[in-house]
Design a protein around this motif. Sequence first.
Motif, mmCIF file in Angstrom:
data_model
loop_
_atom_site.group_PDB
_atom_site.id
_atom_site.type_symbol
_atom_site.label_atom_id
_atom_site.label_comp_id
_atom_site.label_asym_id
_atom_site.label_seq_id
_atom_site.Cartn_x
_atom_site.Cartn_y
_atom_site.Cartn_z
ATOM 1 N N ALA A 1 -17.416 19.525 -42.623
ATOM 2 C CA ALA A 1 -16.270 18.674 -42.317
ATOM 3 C C ALA A 1 -16.544 17.898 -41.036
ATOM 4 O O ALA A 1 -17.170 18.404 -40.116
ATOM 5 N N THR A 2 -16.089 16.660 -41.019
ATOM 6 C CA THR A 2 -16.251 15.843 -39.829
ATOM 7 C C THR A 2 -14.937 15.798 -39.079
ATOM 8 O O THR A 2 -13.880 16.049 -39.632
ATOM 9 N N THR A 3 -15.029 15.492 -37.818
ATOM 10 C CA THR A 3 -13.831 15.369 -36.993
ATOM 11 C C THR A 3 -13.813 13.982 -36.382
ATOM 12 O O THR A 3 -14.681 13.169 -36.640
ATOM 13 N N GLY A 4 -12.841 13.745 -35.543
ATOM 14 C CA GLY A 4 -12.711 12.444 -34.909
ATOM 15 C C GLY A 4 -11.475 11.737 -35.426
ATOM 16 O O GLY A 4 -10.852 12.169 -36.387
ATOM 17 N N GLN B 1 -3.415 16.390 -43.429
ATOM 18 C CA GLN B 1 -4.720 16.815 -42.912
ATOM 19 C C GLN B 1 -5.429 15.728 -42.107
ATOM 20 O O GLN B 1 -6.500 15.963 -41.564
ATOM 21 N N ARG C 1 -13.547 14.763 -44.515
ATOM 22 C CA ARG C 1 -12.522 14.915 -43.489
ATOM 23 C C ARG C 1 -11.502 16.000 -43.805
ATOM 24 O O ARG C 1 -10.927 16.598 -42.915
ATOM 25 N N PRO D 1 -5.708 13.053 -38.890
ATOM 26 C CA PRO D 1 -5.216 12.969 -37.511
ATOM 27 C C PRO D 1 -4.137 11.898 -37.357
ATOM 28 O O PRO D 1 -4.013 10.993 -38.185
ATOM 29 N N THR E 1 -10.064 19.533 -46.127
ATOM 30 C CA THR E 1 -10.613 20.808 -46.578
ATOM 31 C C THR E 1 -11.114 20.673 -48.017
ATOM 32 O O THR E 1 -10.664 19.807 -48.776
#
Length: 130
Positions: free
Chosen positions: A62-65, A111, A35, A113, A37
């Motif tokens: 890298a994953t998002t969400g 970093q 998730r 969300p 860097t």
Amino acid sequence: MRFPLFVEAVARRAELPTDEAATVSRAVLQTLADRITADEATDLAAQLPDDVGGYLEPGGTATTGGAVDFLYRVAERAAVDPAVAEVGAVAVLATLRDTVTVGEFHDLVAQLPKGFDAMVDPIPRPPYDV
């Protein structure tokens, strides 16, 4: 703090058996590495013993969400219920907060969300001299 001590702290906080806390701890750290860097993962790992920081090796992409996606990834990786993943993630983040410097923990949280706010205890502030 060696990995067994890290796991003991997570187990206490999450009220999980030690074996399950170890599995969830590894899954949370590995999912965090996906998730954040690569530089942040390296910085965070540098403040942890090798046997803990070793789980922060970036997985490549890298994953998002949001937080819910993160918890489902942890649950899948650890083969546990999402509720256990959540309790474990909160405990791992709290243990990280107590283990690394305030600045490094702040860099990690920066970093993540906004949805992670509920899983992260407030960052301790130094006392002010009057």
